[in-house]
Every structure is written in C-alpha cells, then in structure tokens.
Scaffold this motif. Structure first.
Motif, PDB file in Angstrom:
ATOM      1  N   GLY B 160       0.926  -1.184   0.057  1.00 29.20           N
ATOM      2  CA  GLY B 160      -0.162   0.105   0.291  1.00 29.20           C
ATOM      3  C   GLY B 160       0.947   1.089   0.074  1.00 29.20           C
ATOM      4  N   GLN B 161       0.702   2.324  -0.743  1.00 29.34           N
ATOM      5  CA  GLN B 161       1.499   3.225  -1.040  1.00 29.34           C
ATOM      6  C   GLN B 161       0.584   4.491  -1.759  1.00 29.34           C
ATOM      7  OE1 GLN B 161       5.080   1.880  -3.183  1.00 29.34           O
ATOM      8  NE2 GLN B 161       6.197   3.176  -3.073  1.00 29.34           N
ATOM      9  N   GLN B 162       1.302   5.400  -1.244  1.00 30.14           N
ATOM     10  CA  GLN B 162       0.499   6.975  -1.562  1.00 30.14           C
ATOM     11  C   GLN B 162       1.423   7.889  -1.763  1.00 30.14           C
ATOM     12  OE1 GLN B 162      -2.236   8.046   1.258  1.00 30.14           O
ATOM     13  NE2 GLN B 162      -2.206  10.341   0.435  1.00 30.14           N
ATOM     14  N   PHE B 163       1.083   8.123  -3.731  1.00 29.58           N
ATOM     15  CA  PHE B 163       1.974   9.130  -4.049  1.00 29.58           C
ATOM     16  C   PHE B 163       1.374  10.910  -4.545  1.00 29.58           C
ATOM     17  CE2 PHE B 163       1.547   4.827  -5.116  1.00 29.58           C
ATOM     18  CZ  PHE B 163       3.522   4.275  -5.488  1.00 29.58           C
ATOM     19  N   ALA B 164       2.147  11.121  -5.082  1.00 28.02           N
ATOM     20  CA  ALA B 164       1.761  13.109  -5.203  1.00 28.02           C
ATOM     21  C   ALA B 164       2.506  13.275  -6.093  1.00 28.02           C
ATOM     22  CB  ALA B 164       1.942  13.736  -3.007  1.00 28.02           C
ATOM     23  N   THR B 165       1.862  14.044  -6.758  1.00 32.42           N
ATOM     24  CA  THR B 165       2.086  15.470  -7.459  1.00 32.42           C
ATOM     25  C   THR B 165       1.297  16.417  -8.271  1.00 32.42           C
ATOM     26  OG1 THR B 165       3.830  14.941  -9.752  1.00 32.42           O
ATOM     27  CG2 THR B 165       1.584  13.711  -9.741  1.00 32.42           C
ATOM     28  N   THR B 166       2.852  16.896  -8.978  1.00 32.31           N
ATOM     29  CA  THR B 166       1.786  18.535  -9.729  1.00 32.31           C
ATOM     30  C   THR B 166       0.793  17.514 -11.168  1.00 32.31           C
ATOM     31  OG1 THR B 166       3.858  19.274 -10.540  1.00 32.31           O
ATOM     32  CG2 THR B 166       2.854  19.995  -8.980  1.00 32.31           C
ATOM     33  N   PRO B 167      -0.429  18.572 -10.837  1.00 31.19           N
ATOM     34  CA  PRO B 167      -1.085  17.892 -12.319  1.00 31.19           C
ATOM     35  C   PRO B 167      -0.221  17.474 -13.762  1.00 31.19           C
ATOM     36  CG  PRO B 167      -2.363  19.692 -11.447  1.00 31.19           C
ATOM     37  CD  PRO B 167      -0.905  19.832 -10.440  1.00 31.19           C
ATOM     38  N   ASP B 168       0.814  18.145 -14.023  1.00 27.39           N
ATOM     39  CA  ASP B 168       1.606  18.247 -15.447  1.00 27.39           C
ATOM     40  C   ASP B 168       2.477  17.244 -15.112  1.00 27.39           C
ATOM     41  OD1 ASP B 168       3.055  19.957 -13.416  1.00 27.39           O
ATOM     42  OD2 ASP B 168       4.628  20.246 -14.116  1.00 27.39           O
ATOM     43  N   ASN B 169       2.361  16.348 -13.908  1.00 24.27           N
ATOM     44  CA  ASN B 169       3.030  14.798 -14.108  1.00 24.27           C
ATOM     45  C   ASN B 169       2.046  13.824 -14.188  1.00 24.27           C
ATOM     46  OD1 ASN B 169       5.760  15.512 -14.325  1.00 24.27           O
ATOM     47  ND2 ASN B 169       5.616  16.653 -12.406  1.00 24.27           N
ATOM     48  N   VAL B 170       0.480  13.915 -14.354  1.00 21.20           N
ATOM     49  CA  VAL B 170       0.701  12.988 -13.687  1.00 21.20           C
ATOM     50  C   VAL B 170       0.373  11.137 -14.694  1.00 21.20           C
ATOM     51  CG1 VAL B 170      -2.277  12.151 -14.776  1.00 21.20           C
ATOM     52  CG2 VAL B 170      -1.504  14.169 -13.270  1.00 21.20           C
ATOM     53  N   ARG B 171       0.926  12.109 -15.865  1.00 18.54           N
ATOM     54  CA  ARG B 171       1.397  10.224 -16.713  1.00 18.54           C
ATOM     55  C   ARG B 171       2.065  10.021 -16.336  1.00 18.54           C
ATOM     56  NH1 ARG B 171      -1.435   9.210 -21.197  1.00 18.54           N
ATOM     57  NH2 ARG B 171      -0.177   7.662 -21.108  1.00 18.54           N
ATOM     58  N   ARG B 172       3.026  10.773 -15.486  1.00 20.31           N
ATOM     59  CA  ARG B 172       4.063   9.699 -15.033  1.00 20.31           C
ATOM     60  C   ARG B 172       3.599   9.492 -13.409  1.00 20.31           C
ATOM     61  NH1 ARG B 172       9.594  12.935 -13.788  1.00 20.31           N
ATOM     62  NH2 ARG B 172      10.006  10.770 -13.209  1.00 20.31           N
ATOM     63  N   LEU B 173       3.032   9.788 -12.752  1.00 16.88           N
ATOM     64  CA  LEU B 173       1.952   8.744 -11.302  1.00 16.88           C
ATOM     65  C   LEU B 173       2.013   7.763 -12.121  1.00 16.88           C
ATOM     66  CD1 LEU B 173       1.877   9.904  -8.829  1.00 16.88           C
ATOM     67  CD2 LEU B 173       0.020  10.696  -9.369  1.00 16.88           C
ATOM     68  N   GLY B 174       1.039   7.468 -13.364  1.00 13.99           N
ATOM     69  CA  GLY B 174       0.840   6.454 -13.444  1.00 13.99           C
ATOM     70  C   GLY B 174       1.648   5.671 -14.046  1.00 13.99           C
ATOM     71  N   HIS B 175       3.166   5.809 -14.084  1.00 16.42           N
ATOM     72  CA  HIS B 175       4.130   5.135 -14.717  1.00 16.42           C
ATOM     73  C   HIS B 175       4.682   5.409 -13.577  1.00 16.42           C
ATOM     74  CE1 HIS B 175       3.284   5.720 -18.858  1.00 16.42           C
ATOM     75  NE2 HIS B 175       3.435   6.855 -18.979  1.00 16.42           N
ATOM     76  N   ILE B 176       4.786   5.731 -12.297  1.00 19.62           N
ATOM     77  CA  ILE B 176       5.362   5.398 -11.170  1.00 19.62           C
ATOM     78  C   ILE B 176       4.328   3.682 -10.363  1.00 19.62           C
ATOM     79  CG2 ILE B 176       5.739   5.846  -8.871  1.00 19.62           C
ATOM     80  CD1 ILE B 176       6.784   8.339 -10.651  1.00 19.62           C
ATOM     81  N   ILE B 177       3.304   4.247 -10.432  1.00 19.51           N
ATOM     82  CA  ILE B 177       2.213   3.693 -10.124  1.00 19.51           C
ATOM     83  C   ILE B 177       2.212   2.539 -10.516  1.00 19.51           C
ATOM     84  CG2 ILE B 177       0.310   2.646  -9.086  1.00 19.51           C
ATOM     85  CD1 ILE B 177      -0.731   5.401  -8.721  1.00 19.51           C
ATOM     86  N   ALA B 178       2.482   1.654 -12.406  1.00 18.23           N
ATOM     87  CA  ALA B 178       2.437   0.709 -12.624  1.00 18.23           C
ATOM     88  C   ALA B 178       4.225  -0.610 -12.336  1.00 18.23           C
ATOM     89  CB  ALA B 178       2.337   1.064 -13.711  1.00 18.23           C
ATOM     90  N   ASP B 179       4.832   0.931 -11.901  1.00 16.97           N
ATOM     91  CA  ASP B 179       6.638   0.172 -12.002  1.00 16.97           C
ATOM     92  C   ASP B 179       5.997  -0.824  -9.859  1.00 16.97           C
ATOM     93  OD1 ASP B 179       7.908   0.845 -13.835  1.00 16.97           O
ATOM     94  OD2 ASP B 179       8.108   3.033 -13.051  1.00 16.97           O
ATOM     95  N   ALA B 180       5.515   0.181  -9.609  1.00 21.38           N
ATOM     96  CA  ALA B 180       5.364  -0.678  -8.032  1.00 21.38           C
ATOM     97  C   ALA B 180       4.784  -1.429  -8.387  1.00 21.38           C
ATOM     98  CB  ALA B 180       4.717   0.198  -7.500  1.00 21.38           C
ATOM     99  N   VAL B 181       3.608  -1.857  -8.472  1.00 21.35           N
ATOM    100  CA  VAL B 181       2.715  -3.137  -9.037  1.00 21.35           C
ATOM    101  C   VAL B 181       3.603  -3.925  -9.335  1.00 21.35           C
ATOM    102  CG1 VAL B 181       0.695  -3.847  -9.884  1.00 21.35           C
ATOM    103  CG2 VAL B 181       0.408  -1.432  -9.093  1.00 21.35           C
TER     104      VAL B 181
END
Lengths: 163, 466
Positions: B160-181
């Motif tokens: 279980g993990q929580q991530f945070a970023t700014t709106p211009d980095n939403v795609r990267r946020l998705g990739h980082i979550i996918a990397d963790a999974v």
C-alpha cells in the motif's frame, strides 16, 4: 549481354541527372529527358561526366576492393577530371541495407577512400578530393533483391561546381 | 493498530506531505527538480505486507508462459484523473507482457477505492490473481494517489503506498504506480517511468527524412528534437536523460557526433576530427563519451572526458572498430571489429588494454550493448547470418547466447533500465517498407511493438527518470 547491361545503366544514370535538373517533371518524362540529355551533354559538364564517363563504381558484399571494371571506370574518371581541372570532387561511399547501421558508415567510408586513393594514384591531386560516407542511408534502388543491393554498394564521384 | 501508532503515523504522513508540497513548489521552477515531487510520500501502514505471499511469478526461456491475470478496476476519487491514471497503469502492465489486466467488462465491481475492503470472491470468480485498488484526489493543485495491491487468493495486501505530484506529472504518476505494482508482482524492478529517444522516419526510402524524437515509453508526450533538415542517426541517452548524443550530417563536410541538450535545444560538436565521427555512447556515470573516428578508411574507438574535453584513442587498428559500449561498472568496453575478417564482438578494458574477441558463433556479431543490471552481465547484440538479422543476448564472455527476436532485419538493441527487456528496430525491407520499434524480453517470450508516429528506428531507452 555485358554491353546491354552497360547501356541500361547509362540510361539509369541519365535519369538520375535529369531528375536532379528537372524537379517538376514526372518520372517517365524524366527518363525521356535524360536520354535526350545523354546525347546532348556538353563536353566538360557534369552530365557529360555522368553519362559518358560513369560517375560510380560497384562493390561486392562487405568488400571495398576495386574490381577490374571499377578500375576501368575510375581510369576514365581520372582522365576526364585531369582534362577539366575546375572541379573539386567528393567521393560518396554507400553500403547496401544488409548490414548494421554503424558498421555500414565505416564500410561506406572505406569504399569512398578506396576510390579516392585510386584516383590519386592516377594523378588526381589529393587536395581536389574529399570523401563522405552515407552508409546504408541513401539507397538508389529499393527492393529486397540482390539486383537492388548490387546498385547500392557503390562509390559515387560527385563534381562540386561551386567555383 | 493502537491509538499511539495511529497518532505517530498521522504525524509522519503530515510531515511528509509538507515536505512534498515544499519540493513541489520549488520544482515548478525547473524541470530537473520536478522529479523530486514524485517521491513516494507515505508508506501505507494500515496493513503491513504479509511475508507469506501466495502469488509467485516465473518466466523461463523456452517454457510455456501465461501472463499473470490481474484486475485493475477504476480508481475512486476525482473521476477524470482516476480514469486516466488507472488506464495508464493497466496499459503499462499489459505492455510488459508479464501481466494480463483482465477485460474491465468482466469486472463485477467497476471501481475499488484504496481504502475499501474488496470483495475477493468477485475477483477470484473472474480469474484475477491480484487486484489493484486506488483513490486519486486533486487537492488544490496537488494530486495524490493512494494505491493498494491485493493478493486475491489470500486476501493479503501486497503493498500500500501513497504518491503525490503536480497536475503536469499525472502520466508519470501513473507510470510510477505501474512500476510499483509490476515490481511487487514479478520481483523485477520497474521500467515504465522512462522515455525513448529514436529516429522518426518519413519520405521515400531513397531520400528519407529523419528527425530525432523523444517520447514517454508508451508513446505519449511525443516531441521532435530536430526538424528534418539534417540527416540524424543513432541517438543515445545520457544517464541523466537530459542529454542525447547522436550523429548528424551537417550542411557541409563529414557527419559528426553532437551532444544535444533536450531541455534547451542547444547542441555541441564533440571533438575536432577531420574524418567522420559516429557511434557515440555515454559512460554509465555520464562523465565520458565513447565513439568511433574514421581516418583513411579505418575506424577506431576514442573516449572523451566531457568535463576536460580530453580524448584518448583506445583502439589503433587498420580495420573497422565501432559500436563501443561501457560495462555498468565502467571498467570494460564492448565493441565490434572486423579485424579478424568479419564483424565480431570484442571486449577491452576501459583504458584500451586486453582487447579480445568474445563471439565465435556462426555469422556476424554487431552492436554490443551491456545490460544495466550488473548482476546478470548480459550483452545484447545484433547477429547477422544466412537467415536474417536477429537480436540476441549472451553473457559478457560470449557464453549462453540466446536469440530473442528473429526476422528479416532486426537491429540496434537498447536495454530497459531493469535489464529484463531489449528495445530494437525491425525493418521488413522493400520499396515501401520501413522500420518499426519493438521490445523483447530476455527470455525471448515477449515481443511487443512500441507506439511511434510512422516509421521509426534507432531507439534508445532512458534510465528510470527518478
């Protein structure tokens, strides 16, 4: 058969020159114009060099050795270039697509250098000559057949007309 | 969880939030700092991972393999952001070839929030072995995503993990979550938060127009770095991913190696050589560039210290020596040479000593590239034999050769940062044919086309962006 081949190549090269000259013409018109130019090429002109001397030599697979046919063409080139000293020359080396990109840069350079050194040995001043390799990036014939690869493994003597 | 632990945890989360917000505020000033804002800001303590996991992942060369079936239902929270992020996660996992996000049409629960207790029966019924649940929120320009990965058969939380970023980095946020999974499910490091620089090709084959292009690994955020005036080839990322070394034909003279700054577009010539320079590649720490220099029909390998601009010649041979690549620890350089009569792969120490041949198989071996994973010491290569051009991997001593992509013409391997995949280009040949970019995994089981605009070649895969 051999002489037929040579004539056929001559027609092809004429077409290349014509396409460079007549940018707006369609393909069939270019070929026809090229034939006319072939007979009308002004002595000492780039067209004269391409059509009546032959601007390129061909290589076997992965080789930069000059064949006897290639040496014959380079002999005629050197005679012509000595008669028309106003041109400087860039020898372009090319490879076919059946090689890896970076190796083909080096191979194209090796071919250009082989042609250049032969021209120097026939009396062309080295200061008139430059080389450049295009590797497999600029094929003239595009098909998956040996007939295309044969035409792409080449060194082309290009006349620089800026002076 | 006791009240004391809950209180400490709340304080911990709050402090990490404050730090992340501070970083995000600074990061808006410069691209290089933005990545800091993507740092994980809180470990989810509600349910610690169980040490005994029922899920196992295995893939072996030549063995039957089925991608692991999982479920990635919609995330809860901000509807648009939640849909975007869960789709990026599902798409990345699917492209990996190792994981199979099942068709959302089969899901009995369409949305599962991170804080929810899933009904596991609804997921075992459709055959999902794992479940990705998430909640995405947009709080005044700060995007937070809480994600949980569940082992469906045991009902245990895998992370279980929580991530945070700014709106211009939403795609990267998705990739980082996918990397963790991906990492949790397979045991391999992630590779989705990456970019690819490549050559975008258009126009007839005899006069191809080539542009350097940069995109996220999944094809998003495409950007052209050159506009097609000059013929450009063989781009390679620096480890920082801010610079790209490549070869370009300028308007006059021989083609040369340049280094392009992708952030501001400035480019600099590498070295002053009369002949062609080509085949550049950065050292693993980015401090050096290794490349080939042509002279009188021969090509030899040089290395340049990019700070001092001092270059050293490493090979001195009347032959073709090119495609140099450092080992991950920087101590060795693999390269190809035809000094023995035809292209083969050689190794040398990074000072040029101990040059020795490592490939002795049938055919020609070219373009050696060391895996970034130092534990496996693989080299990827292009092999040319009577049946075509293949991409293969082998140990750096030449042993354990394995072809992972066969065909008419495959060329130019580039590793994913986790050392599990090799990107390359393939060309069907012919008058109207063109190149496309693919990646294969090291076992040769997975082979996936990469999304590019039209024909594309010479891919270079970036390190992880963090």
């Amino acid at each position: 058969m051999l002489s037929e081949m040579r004539i056929w190549r001559g027609v092809q090269f004429a077409a290349v020159v014509a396409s460079a000259l007549a940018l707006s013409a369609c393909a069939s018109q270019q070929a026809q114009t090229g034939l006319e130019n072939a007979t009308q090429a002004t002595p000492g002109s780039p067209q004269d060099f391409v059509v009546n001397v032959g601007d390129r030599v061909f290589f076997t697979v992965d080789s930069s050795d000059l064949t006897s046919e290639a040496k014959g063409i380079l002999d005629r080139q050197s005679t012509w270039l000595q008669r028309y000293p106003r041109y400087t020359i860039t020898v372009e080396g090319h490879a076919d697509e059946r090689g890896t990109r970076e190796y083909n840069f080096a191979l194209g350079d090796r071919r250009a250098t082989a042609a250049r050194n032969y021209l120097i040995s026939r009396g062309i001043q080295s200061t008139r000559l430059k080389t450049i390799s295009y590797g497999k990036e600029r094929p003239v014939a595009v098909c998956e057949e040996e007939s295309c690869f044969n035409q792409n493994r080449r060194a082309v003597t290009v006349l620089n007309t800026q002076n | 969880m006791t009240a004391e632990i809950q209180r400490r945890y709340a304080a911990y989360v709050a402090s990490r939030y404050r730090r992340a917000r501070r970083i995000a505020g600074i990061a808006a000033l410069g691209e290089s700092l933005i990545r800091l804002a993507l740092a994980t800001i809180a470990v989810w303590l509600g349910l610690m991972s169980s040490p005994a996991l029922a899920l196992t992942f295995s893939i072996q060369p030549g063995q039957p393999f089925t991608p692991m079936p999982i479920a990635v239902p919609g995330f809860a929270g901000d509807p648009a952001l939640a849909a975007q992020i869960s789709q990026i996660v599902a798409n990345d996992l699917k492209l990996s070839g190792y994981i199979n996000p099942l068709d959302p049409a089969s899901y009995l629960d369409k949305v599962v929030a991170a804080e929810a207790s899933p009904n596991f029966n609804n997921w075992t019924t459709i055959g999902a072995q794992a479940l990705v649940a998430g909640t995405v929120q947009n709080q005044g320009g700060q995007i937070t995503a809480a994600v949980r990965l569940w082992d469906v058969s045991t009902g245990q939380q895998m992370f279980g993990q929580q991530f945070a970023t700014t709106p211009d980095n939403v795609r990267r946020l998705g990739h980082i979550i996918a990397d963790a999974v991906y990492s949790k499910l397979t045991g391999f490091k992630g590779f989705f938060d990456t970019r690819v620089v490549f050559v975008s090709e258009s126009g007839p084959k005899t006069q191809r127009i080539k542009k350097l292009a940069l995109m996220d690994w999944d094809g998003a955020n495409l950007r052209f770095l050159t506009q097609g005036q000059d013929l450009v080839l063989t781009p390679r990322f620096s480890p920082s991913t801010q610079q790209v070394a490549y070869m370009a034909y300028a308007q006059q003279g021989n083609p040369k190696v340049f280094i392009l700054n992708t952030a501001n577009g400035s480019r600099q010539l590498v070295g002053e050589y009369s002949g062609m320079t080509f085949s550049p590649r950065f050292s693993p720490d980015g401090s050096k560039l290794v490349f080939s220099v042509e002279h009188e029909g021969n090509s030899n390998i040089y290395v340049m210290d990019l700070a001092t601009r001092q270059a050293q010649q490493l090979t001195n041979d009347a032959s073709i020596n090119t495609s140099p690549c450092f080992s991950p620890d920087g101590s060795q350089i693999a390269f190809e040479s035809d000094r023995g009569g035809a292209q083969q792969i050689y190794l040398m120490n990074s000072d040029g000593s101990n040059q020795h041949r490592v490939t002795f198989g049938n055919g020609r071996y070219a373009t050696p590239v060391f895996s970034p994973d130092p534990e496996n010491a693989y080299i990827a290569f292009t092999k040319q034999d009577s049946t075509g051009f293949k991409i293969g991997v082998m140990k750096s001593d030449g042993s354990q050769e394995r072809i992972i992509a066969d065909g008419y013409h495959n060329e130019g391997p580039s590793w994913a940062p986790n050392g599990r995949y090799v990107m390359y280009f393939t060309d069907g040949g012919g008058a109207t044919g063109g190149a496309s970019v693919w990646f294969a995994d090291v076992t040769g089981t997975v082979n996936v086309q990469v999304k590019t605009p039209g024909f594309a070649s010479d891919p270079s895969w970036s390190p992880l962006l963090r």
